[in-house]
Design an enzyme around this catalytic site. Sequence first.
Site, PDB file in Angstrom:
ATOM      1  N   GLU A  87       4.072  -9.621   2.293  1.00 26.18           N
ATOM      2  CA  GLU A  87       5.431 -10.014   1.874  1.00 26.18           C
ATOM      3  C   GLU A  87       5.424 -10.432   0.408  1.00 26.18           C
ATOM      4  OE1 GLU A  87       3.226 -11.918   2.743  1.00 26.18           O
ATOM      5  OE2 GLU A  87       3.735 -14.028   2.695  1.00 26.18           O
TER       6      GLU A  87
ATOM      7  N   ASP B 218      10.731  -6.100   8.677  1.00 26.70           N
ATOM      8  CA  ASP B 218      10.543  -4.871   7.874  1.00 26.70           C
ATOM      9  C   ASP B 218      11.817  -4.549   7.092  1.00 26.70           C
ATOM     10  OD1 ASP B 218       8.025  -4.619   8.861  1.00 26.70           O
ATOM     11  OD2 ASP B 218       8.425  -2.855  10.107  1.00 26.70           O
TER      12      ASP B 218
ATOM     13  N   ASP C 263       6.912 -13.950  -3.687  1.00 21.69           N
ATOM     14  CA  ASP C 263       6.529 -13.995  -2.273  1.00 21.69           C
ATOM     15  C   ASP C 263       7.693 -14.564  -1.458  1.00 21.69           C
ATOM     16  OD1 ASP C 263       3.621 -14.319  -0.581  1.00 21.69           O
ATOM     17  OD2 ASP C 263       5.309 -15.561   0.106  1.00 21.69           O
TER      18      ASP C 263
ATOM     19  N   HIS D 229       9.514  -8.332  14.199  1.00 25.21           N
ATOM     20  CA  HIS D 229       8.841  -7.630  13.112  1.00 25.21           C
ATOM     21  C   HIS D 229       9.720  -6.533  12.504  1.00 25.21           C
ATOM     22  CE1 HIS D 229       5.172  -6.142  11.100  1.00 25.21           C
ATOM     23  NE2 HIS D 229       4.768  -7.383  11.288  1.00 25.21           N
TER      24      HIS D 229
ATOM     25  N   ASN E  69       9.591 -13.471  10.943  1.00 20.65           N
ATOM     26  CA  ASN E  69       9.080 -12.472  11.893  1.00 20.65           C
ATOM     27  C   ASN E  69       9.027 -13.027  13.310  1.00 20.65           C
ATOM     28  OD1 ASN E  69       8.424 -10.035  10.530  1.00 20.65           O
ATOM     29  ND2 ASN E  69       6.741 -11.078   9.500  1.00 20.65           N
TER      30      ASN E  69
HETATM   31  N1  LIG Z   1       7.740  -7.502   9.181  1.00 21.88           N
HETATM   32  C1  LIG Z   1       6.667  -7.488   8.409  1.00 21.88           C
HETATM   33  N2  LIG Z   1       5.989  -8.631   8.200  1.00 21.88           N
HETATM   34  C2  LIG Z   1       4.904  -8.588   7.401  1.00 21.88           C
HETATM   35  C3  LIG Z   1       4.474  -7.414   6.777  1.00 21.88           C
HETATM   36  N3  LIG Z   1       3.376  -7.723   6.027  1.00 21.88           N
HETATM   37  C4  LIG Z   1       3.140  -9.038   6.206  1.00 21.88           C
HETATM   38  N4  LIG Z   1       4.066  -9.584   7.031  1.00 21.88           N
HETATM   39  C5  LIG Z   1       4.167 -10.936   7.554  1.00 21.88           C
HETATM   40  O1  LIG Z   1       4.372 -11.870   6.536  1.00 21.88           O
HETATM   41  C6  LIG Z   1       3.985 -13.162   7.060  1.00 21.88           C
HETATM   42  C7  LIG Z   1       3.280 -13.912   6.000  1.00 21.88           C
HETATM   43  O2  LIG Z   1       2.982 -15.172   6.510  1.00 21.88           O
HETATM   44  P1  LIG Z   1       2.360 -16.321   5.613  1.00 21.88           P
HETATM   45  O3  LIG Z   1       1.310 -15.756   4.728  1.00 21.88           O
HETATM   46  O4  LIG Z   1       1.995 -17.434   6.529  1.00 21.88           O
HETATM   47  O5  LIG Z   1       3.531 -16.740   4.647  1.00 21.88           O
HETATM   48  P2  LIG Z   1       4.914 -17.410   4.896  1.00 21.88           P
HETATM   49  O6  LIG Z   1       5.210 -17.629   6.335  1.00 21.88           O
HETATM   50  O7  LIG Z   1       5.918 -16.603   4.146  1.00 21.88           O
HETATM   51  O8  LIG Z   1       4.700 -18.809   4.245  1.00 21.88           O
HETATM   52  P3  LIG Z   1       4.934 -19.178   2.711  1.00 21.88           P
HETATM   53  O9  LIG Z   1       4.491 -18.000   1.880  1.00 21.88           O
HETATM   54  O10 LIG Z   1       4.065 -20.386   2.483  1.00 21.88           O
HETATM   55  O11 LIG Z   1       6.360 -19.464   2.516  1.00 21.88           O
HETATM   56  C8  LIG Z   1       3.091 -12.898   8.294  1.00 21.88           C
HETATM   57  O12 LIG Z   1       3.814 -13.232   9.447  1.00 21.88           O
HETATM   58  C9  LIG Z   1       2.886 -11.388   8.234  1.00 21.88           C
HETATM   59  O13 LIG Z   1       2.787 -10.817   9.509  1.00 21.88           O
HETATM   60  C10 LIG Z   1       5.208  -6.222   7.032  1.00 21.88           C
HETATM   61  O14 LIG Z   1       4.895  -5.138   6.538  1.00 21.88           O
HETATM   62  N5  LIG Z   1       6.297  -6.302   7.845  1.00 21.88           N
END
Ligand SMILES: Nc1nc2c(ncn2[C@@H]2O[C@H](COP(=O)(O)OP(=O)(O)OP(=O)(O)O)[C@@H](O)[C@H]2O)c(=O)[nH]1
Length: 304
Positions: free
Chosen positions: A220, A193, A176, A189, A184
């Site tokens: 992610e 991506d 992850d 965004h 983001n």
């Molecule tokens: N650009 C983009 N962002 C994505 C996609 N799928 C998920 N995300 C983003 O990934 C982020 C995940 O956030 P969190 O689950 O809070 O995780 P994190 O900020 O990485 O925190 P930790 O995992 O604790 O390090 C969110 O902002 C989602 O919008 C995608 O297809 N494209």
Amino acid sequence: MDQQPHRKQLVLIIDDQKTNLKILGDILRQDTDIMLAQSAEQGFRKAEAYQPDLILLDVLMPDISGFELIKKLKHNSQTSSIPVIFITALNDSSHEEQGLRLGACDYIYKPFHAAIVHARVRLHLQLARQRKMLEQLAHIDPLTGIANRRKYDQVLDQYWRSALRQHSTLSIVMLDIDHFKEYNDHYGHAAGDKVLHQIAHRLKDSLKRPNDFIARYGGEEFVLLLPESDDQGSRQLIEQCLQAVEDLQLPHDYSPVSNIVTLSAGGISCQPSLYQEPLDAIKQADAMLYQAKQCGKNRVRWLG
Ligand SMILES: Nc1nc2c(ncn2[C@@H]2O[C@H](COP(=O)(O)OP(=O)(O)OP(=O)(O)O)[C@@H](O)[C@H]2O)c(=O)[nH]1
């Protein structure tokens, strides 16, 4: 995805009569690769081993009839989706109905008419190619171009059963991106991506063996399946994967753990047993990922 759309497709012809094999082979050889089998038994083995694009199957054979063989082919997960055209001298609608009900896609009648054989085979090969392309598209994550969750479910099932049969180990790893929300939020965004795409490919390129598998698990998060890989080897590989992503040097000025994009990973090596569900193993790998996040991120946690 299949990068060789123009390769010659493979047709397996199963007929106990050598003359029929020769005539059909001669008719089709120019456009397709041909494989011949002179008995149902041999035909089944070749279908399983070589996964032809199309099978031409004689109805009347001395060992097992074409009707029996098609049942066997349709019941085997390796061969069930290969289209089968029956070859027959029986010009009788009840036989034709039976063959179609058993899953044949068409009939070719003896004596052979070269133009008709060509036309029918070409049509079914074209359909087979289109079906394969659709299947592949349904298994690919559009953003990153690697396998998606649906494909992962299939591969996990396949690797799990194979490890059960062979009493071998299977490593499952969840990865992850750290602080991706901050990424983001600050870079946008679209930039996020792009990072997902780059990381997916860097991870994929870091895998060593042909059966090592990667998919985008969601958001992610990525998942790796490493068959016949023990604790030590798997863990080492995952450390290398994290390093490979660090080597991309993707700036992340808003991450509290580093000034570049990093990953956390959690994994286990297990020897599947009848008393364990794949889901239990996934939960354990997930728990390890959770620990890696709790312990400060940008690290690997391994069960055991
Ligand atoms: N650009 C983009 N962002 C994505 C996609 N799928 C998920 N995300 C983003 O990934 C982020 C995940 O956030 P969190 O689950 O809070 O995780 P994190 O900020 O990485 O925190 P930790 O995992 O604790 O390090 C969110 O902002 C989602 O919008 C995608 O297809 N494209």
